[in-house]
Design a protein around this motif. Sequence first.
Motif, PDB file in Angstrom:
ATOM      1  N   ALA A   1       4.284   5.704  11.175  1.00  4.66           N
ATOM      2  CA  ALA A   1       4.277   4.245  11.064  1.00  4.66           C
ATOM      3  C   ALA A   1       3.904   3.599  12.390  1.00  4.66           C
ATOM      4  CB  ALA A   1       5.646   3.752  10.607  1.00  4.66           C
TER       5      ALA A   1
ATOM      6  N   SER B   1      -3.159  -1.134  12.551  1.00  6.25           N
ATOM      7  CA  SER B   1      -4.276  -1.209  11.605  1.00  6.25           C
ATOM      8  C   SER B   1      -3.872  -1.733  10.232  1.00  6.25           C
ATOM      9  CB  SER B   1      -4.903   0.178  11.431  1.00  6.25           C
ATOM     10  OG  SER B   1      -3.982   1.071  10.810  1.00  6.25           O
ATOM     11  N   LEU B   2      -2.591  -1.980  10.004  1.00  5.22           N
ATOM     12  CA  LEU B   2      -2.128  -2.360   8.676  1.00  5.22           C
ATOM     13  C   LEU B   2      -2.434  -3.826   8.372  1.00  5.22           C
ATOM     14  CD1 LEU B   2       1.342  -0.581   8.531  1.00  5.22           C
ATOM     15  CD2 LEU B   2      -0.860   0.228   7.678  1.00  5.22           C
ATOM     16  N   THR B   3      -2.742  -4.081   7.123  1.00  6.30           N
ATOM     17  CA  THR B   3      -2.978  -5.457   6.681  1.00  6.30           C
ATOM     18  C   THR B   3      -1.852  -5.968   5.788  1.00  6.30           C
ATOM     19  OG1 THR B   3      -4.267  -4.639   4.810  1.00  6.30           O
ATOM     20  CG2 THR B   3      -5.476  -5.171   6.829  1.00  6.30           C
TER      21      THR B   3
ATOM     22  N   THR C   1       3.333  -1.198   3.866  1.00 13.26           N
ATOM     23  CA  THR C   1       2.809   0.111   3.461  1.00 13.26           C
ATOM     24  C   THR C   1       3.936   1.134   3.419  1.00 13.26           C
ATOM     25  OG1 THR C   1       0.651  -0.347   4.457  1.00 13.26           O
ATOM     26  CG2 THR C   1       1.186   1.960   4.049  1.00 13.26           C
TER      27      THR C   1
ATOM     28  N   ARG D   1       5.503  -6.132   8.686  1.00 10.07           N
ATOM     29  CA  ARG D   1       5.574  -7.109   9.777  1.00 10.07           C
ATOM     30  C   ARG D   1       6.462  -8.260   9.327  1.00 10.07           C
ATOM     31  NH1 ARG D   1      -0.122  -5.899  10.513  1.00 10.07           N
ATOM     32  NH2 ARG D   1      -0.373  -4.632  12.391  1.00 10.07           N
TER      33      ARG D   1
ATOM     34  N   ARG E   1       0.653   5.498   1.186  1.00 11.91           N
ATOM     35  CA  ARG E   1      -0.032   6.648   1.791  1.00 11.91           C
ATOM     36  C   ARG E   1       0.845   7.881   1.578  1.00 11.91           C
ATOM     37  NH1 ARG E   1      -2.973   4.966   7.479  1.00 11.91           N
ATOM     38  NH2 ARG E   1      -3.695   2.879   6.862  1.00 11.91           N
TER      39      ARG E   1
ATOM     40  N   ALA F   1       0.833  -1.207   0.000  1.00  9.60           N
ATOM     41  CA  ALA F   1       0.000   0.000   0.000  1.00  9.60           C
ATOM     42  C   ALA F   1       0.867   1.256   0.000  1.00  9.60           C
ATOM     43  CB  ALA F   1      -0.920  -0.003   1.216  1.00  9.60           C
TER      44      ALA F   1
ATOM     45  N   THR G   1       6.713  -5.198  14.428  1.00 13.38           N
ATOM     46  CA  THR G   1       6.509  -4.284  13.310  1.00 13.38           C
ATOM     47  C   THR G   1       7.817  -3.549  13.064  1.00 13.38           C
ATOM     48  OG1 THR G   1       4.159  -3.970  13.797  1.00 13.38           O
ATOM     49  CG2 THR G   1       5.238  -2.289  12.466  1.00 13.38           C
TER      50      THR G   1
ATOM     51  N   ILE H   1       0.065   3.917  13.033  1.00 15.81           N
ATOM     52  CA  ILE H   1      -0.886   3.151  12.221  1.00 15.81           C
ATOM     53  C   ILE H   1      -0.549   1.668  12.149  1.00 15.81           C
ATOM     54  CG2 ILE H   1      -1.301   5.210  10.813  1.00 15.81           C
ATOM     55  CD1 ILE H   1       0.235   3.781   8.537  1.00 15.81           C
ATOM     56  N   ALA H   2       0.533   1.251  12.787  1.00 14.60           N
ATOM     57  CA  ALA H   2       1.016  -0.126  12.628  1.00 14.60           C
ATOM     58  C   ALA H   2      -0.064  -1.159  12.928  1.00 14.60           C
ATOM     59  CB  ALA H   2       2.230  -0.357  13.514  1.00 14.60           C
TER      60      ALA H   2
END
Length: 251
Positions: free
Chosen positions: A26, A32-34, A37, A69, A14, A12, A132, A29-30
């Motif tokens: 980072a 929430s990441l799938t 990014t 990750r 951003r 992704a 992460t 938002i770590a």
Amino acid sequence: MSADLRWPDGVAKRVLGEVDSTNAEAARIAASLTGPTWILGLRQTAARGRRGRAWANPEGNFAATLVMRPFETTDQVALRSFVAALALMDALILATGRPESVSLKWPNDVLLNGGKVAGILLESMGTQGNLTLAIGIGVNLIAAPPADSVEPGALPPVSLAGETGIEIGPEDFLDLLAPAYARREASFTTYGFAPIRTAWLDAAAHLGAPIRARTMTEEVHGTFDGLAEDGALILTTASGRRTLPAADVFF
């Protein structure tokens, strides 16, 4: 080096007009990441370098973080500083067409015509099994800090535009860097550190030459003789072979 410039699958992006620090973003938002990014900050208000040092980052320069990750052990995860350095080298060569002008400085700097054009900052969050990693990257695309802003003996900062006359925007540079990083990451996860280590040494500045390595407790003089299998600096000194896991290097 492949010149495939397609944005990597499953990654992704951003782009933020302003942010305090892309590594700080980072961390925020770590959870929430799938998937991996890239976070690009067009303007950073609190950029940081190694050991908490300030990083000058005027608008037009490149400031981004790849947050991911990883699955390896912590010591293996740290080797991605070399993966990122090679990807940066690839992107700069694509931008300039001048492979002879780009070299790598241990542990995490990229040089252009012998001056520092880019730096890398790795930060990890969480614990083993739930880790992460944030790979922060700063590149002087348009402007470099003044020479008197760096510590005595450090390499002079340079910019891509100043050294080559080539101007490229942060978003366009990310479109070069992200595919380059994906290629180097695939090599690392498939074959391990050995080919990354070999490629990094092929581009290393001052390999086989005298350098100074300053740790938190001492300054070691010796010949730069390579990288250990864990990425540590190998020096041959007057008193024998030394392996340093962390230091600032001066030429």
